[in-house]
Enzyme design. Structure first.
Site, PDB file in Angstrom:
ATOM      1  CG  ASP A   1      41.430  42.242  70.746  1.00 15.25           C
ATOM      2  OD1 ASP A   1      41.725  43.322  70.206  1.00 15.25           O
ATOM      3  OD2 ASP A   1      40.594  42.146  71.664  1.00 15.25           O
TER       4      ASP A   1
ATOM      5  CG  HIS B   1      38.343  44.878  72.845  1.00 11.20           C
ATOM      6  ND1 HIS B   1      39.166  44.445  71.827  1.00 11.20           N
ATOM      7  CD2 HIS B   1      37.644  45.914  72.333  1.00 11.20           C
ATOM      8  CE1 HIS B   1      38.960  45.181  70.758  1.00 11.20           C
ATOM      9  NE2 HIS B   1      38.044  46.089  71.035  1.00 11.20           N
TER      10      HIS B   1
HETATM   11  P1  NAD Z   1      28.568  53.486  63.925  1.00 16.70           P
HETATM   12  O1  NAD Z   1      28.375  54.820  64.538  1.00 16.70           O
HETATM   13  O2  NAD Z   1      28.940  53.397  62.489  1.00 16.70           O
HETATM   14  O3  NAD Z   1      27.274  52.588  64.137  1.00 16.70           O
HETATM   15  C1  NAD Z   1      26.633  52.463  65.359  1.00 16.70           C
HETATM   16  C2  NAD Z   1      25.163  52.244  65.083  1.00 16.70           C
HETATM   17  O4  NAD Z   1      24.506  52.049  66.330  1.00 16.70           O
HETATM   18  C3  NAD Z   1      24.476  53.438  64.400  1.00 16.70           C
HETATM   19  O5  NAD Z   1      23.805  52.986  63.246  1.00 16.70           O
HETATM   20  C4  NAD Z   1      23.505  53.952  65.450  1.00 16.70           C
HETATM   21  O6  NAD Z   1      22.298  54.456  64.896  1.00 16.70           O
HETATM   22  C5  NAD Z   1      23.230  52.668  66.218  1.00 16.70           C
HETATM   23  N1  NAD Z   1      22.642  52.875  67.552  1.00 16.70           N
HETATM   24  C6  NAD Z   1      22.924  53.810  68.476  1.00 16.70           C
HETATM   25  N2  NAD Z   1      22.133  53.661  69.547  1.00 16.70           N
HETATM   26  C7  NAD Z   1      21.339  52.587  69.300  1.00 16.70           C
HETATM   27  C8  NAD Z   1      20.323  51.918  70.013  1.00 16.70           C
HETATM   28  N3  NAD Z   1      19.952  52.309  71.237  1.00 16.70           N
HETATM   29  N4  NAD Z   1      19.723  50.861  69.429  1.00 16.70           N
HETATM   30  C9  NAD Z   1      20.106  50.419  68.216  1.00 16.70           C
HETATM   31  N5  NAD Z   1      21.061  51.012  67.501  1.00 16.70           N
HETATM   32  C10 NAD Z   1      21.674  52.081  68.032  1.00 16.70           C
HETATM   33  O7  NAD Z   1      29.672  52.726  64.831  1.00 16.70           O
HETATM   34  P2  NAD Z   1      30.485  51.388  64.467  1.00 16.70           P
HETATM   35  O8  NAD Z   1      31.734  51.740  63.757  1.00 16.70           O
HETATM   36  O9  NAD Z   1      29.573  50.395  63.858  1.00 16.70           O
HETATM   37  O10 NAD Z   1      30.910  50.925  65.957  1.00 16.70           O
HETATM   38  C11 NAD Z   1      29.934  50.512  66.885  1.00 16.70           C
HETATM   39  C12 NAD Z   1      30.564  50.158  68.222  1.00 16.70           C
HETATM   40  O11 NAD Z   1      31.406  49.011  68.091  1.00 16.70           O
HETATM   41  C13 NAD Z   1      31.450  51.256  68.818  1.00 16.70           C
HETATM   42  O12 NAD Z   1      31.208  51.342  70.197  1.00 16.70           O
HETATM   43  C14 NAD Z   1      32.862  50.733  68.577  1.00 16.70           C
HETATM   44  O13 NAD Z   1      33.783  51.245  69.507  1.00 16.70           O
HETATM   45  C15 NAD Z   1      32.641  49.244  68.761  1.00 16.70           C
HETATM   46  N6  NAD Z   1      33.675  48.388  68.179  1.00 16.70           N
HETATM   47  C16 NAD Z   1      34.051  47.290  68.898  1.00 16.70           C
HETATM   48  C17 NAD Z   1      34.992  46.420  68.395  1.00 16.70           C
HETATM   49  C18 NAD Z   1      35.398  45.216  69.177  1.00 16.70           C
HETATM   50  O14 NAD Z   1      36.424  44.607  68.850  1.00 16.70           O
HETATM   51  N7  NAD Z   1      34.651  44.758  70.160  1.00 16.70           N
HETATM   52  C19 NAD Z   1      35.571  46.658  67.131  1.00 16.70           C
HETATM   53  C20 NAD Z   1      35.167  47.771  66.416  1.00 16.70           C
HETATM   54  C21 NAD Z   1      34.220  48.646  66.958  1.00 16.70           C
HETATM   55  C1  LMR Z   2      38.964  47.903  67.753  1.00 25.85           C
HETATM   56  O1  LMR Z   2      39.718  47.216  68.441  1.00 25.85           O
HETATM   57  O2  LMR Z   2      39.177  48.126  66.539  1.00 25.85           O
HETATM   58  C2  LMR Z   2      37.719  48.458  68.373  1.00 25.85           C
HETATM   59  O3  LMR Z   2      37.686  48.237  69.754  1.00 25.85           O
HETATM   60  C3  LMR Z   2      37.470  49.878  68.026  1.00 25.85           C
HETATM   61  C4  LMR Z   2      38.434  50.839  68.662  1.00 25.85           C
HETATM   62  O4  LMR Z   2      37.979  51.865  69.164  1.00 25.85           O
HETATM   63  O5  LMR Z   2      39.634  50.610  68.632  1.00 25.85           O
END
Ligand code: NAD
Ligand code: LMR
Length: 311
Positions: free
Chosen positions: A148, A175
């Site tokens: 953010d 967030h």
């Molecule tokens: P993705 O699906 O590409 O990857 C997620 C990974 O987690 C996969 O490889 C999956 O196998 C693994 N996984 C699932 N369960 C698991 C477990 N118990 N132990 C270990 N690994 C496990 O998803 P992504 O694009 O990498 O996003 C991941 C998360 O991050 C989502 O929840 C997304 O919303 C969040 N996210 C948060 C922010 C933020 O600003 N905080 C930003 C972007 C994404």
């Molecule tokens: C973001 O801010 O990009 C992450 O929290 C992923 C989402 O779902 O928006």
């Protein structure tokens, strides 16, 4: 699905910035969900030498976590268009709970950087799991809201026509949607940005994640920018652990800054994690309004996480 766990010690050039001596201690960083869209580039950014170790599956979780100083959790499902972050709760809450049980068992003193959404709920879930395990230390649990800040800085720099590298914008609250509250009144350098533009910049920052989800049209949410932001935040945690002074980042932590039990604000990081949760500073009327508007949603997301963990 592949559940890869990566561990690394902190010797990368990314992590060494700001250190001048060779006496910097080795640190172990574990990434849970290292095979994912965020996990892969984040592991790459965190890696410091060719000796990065990969672990796979629940059987090796203990090995991945043992001795970790910092655990970064980007494990879980991302959004698809039309979904809110809260729509991920049903799947990700259980994933996060399981991983936090393992953290309590194998590395109870690690700093936990929670990326998995909905952050407004997954952080309270982690806190409750750690409380039940008797390992909770509010100084060591962080919801990662750095993306953010990265967005707010980028959008502000574009509008103010200044180089983004010199820009800072605190982002407070939580967030998700309106709970993301950028404080452009405190942005530096101070530039001539109109009230109307501030309203638009605020909305763009709040909707930044959704913008990416829509652009990816079903192929997930922000990955590379999150990996960058996650590496920045983990780097700040490691610097704090290593005694670098005045490391300040916005992050979602247990907090007394408002009447909400968790809140994102500027936090000084130190040798034990949170050194000091800093106050909000002076807010504009628009920001004060935004603060009141975000409280009901943020509180309800926090309570949802607490209730889930105590079910
Ligand atoms: P993705 O699906 O590409 O990857 C997620 C990974 O987690 C996969 O490889 C999956 O196998 C693994 N996984 C699932 N369960 C698991 C477990 N118990 N132990 C270990 N690994 C496990 O998803 P992504 O694009 O990498 O996003 C991941 C998360 O991050 C989502 O929840 C997304 O919303 C969040 N996210 C948060 C922010 C933020 O600003 N905080 C930003 C972007 C994404
Ligand atoms: C973001 O801010 O990009 C992450 O929290 C992923 C989402 O779902 O928006």
């Amino acid at each position: 699905s592949a559940r890869t766990l990566a561990t690394t010690a902190s010797r990368s050039s990314v992590l060494r910035r700001g250190y001048s001596s060779e006496s910097v201690p080795d640190r172990k960083v574990a990434i849970l969900g290292a095979a994912g869209g965020i996990g892969q580039p984040l592991s790459l950014l965190m890696k410091l030498n060719p000796l990065v170790t990969g672990y796979f599956g629940d059987d090796q979780l203990g090995k991945a976590l043992e001795g970790a100083d910092v655990v970064i959790i980007p494990a879980g499902v991302p959004r698809k268009p039309g979904m809110t972050r809260d729509d991920l709760f049903n799947i990700n809450a259980g994933i996060v709970k399981g991983l936090c049980l393992a953290i309590a068992k194998y590395c109870p003193h690690a700093l936990v950087n929670m990326i998995s959404n909905p952050v407004n709920s997954t952080v309270p879930i982690a806190a409750e799991v750690f409380k039940k395990a008797g390992t909770y230390d509010e100084k060591r649990l962080f919801g990662v809201t750095t993306l953010d800040v990265v967005r707010a800085k980028t959008f502000y720099a574009g509008k103010a026509k200044v180089p983004v590298a010199g820009v800072n914008v605190p982002v407070v609250g939580g967030h998700a949607g309106v709970t993301i509250l950028p404080l452009f009144s405190q942005a530096t350098p101070n530039a001539n940005v109109s009230e109307e533009e501030i309203v638009a910049l605020t909305k763009r920052t709040q909707d930044g994640g959704t913008e990416v989800v829509e652009a990816k049209a079903g192929k997930g949410s922000a990955t590379l920018s999150m990996a960058y932001a996650g590496a920045l935040f983990a780097d700040a945690c490691l610097k704090g652990l290593n005694g670098v002074p005045d490391v300040v980042e916005c992050t979602f932590v247990q907090s007394n800054v408002t009447d909400l039990p968790f809140f994102a604000s500027k936090v000084r990081l130190g040798k034990n994690g949170v050194d000091e949760v800093l106050g909000l500073g002076p807010l504009s009327d628009f920001e004060k309004e935004g603060l009141e508007k975000l409280k009901p949603e943020l509180l309800s997301s926090i309570e949802k996480g607490v209730n889930f963990a105590n079910k």
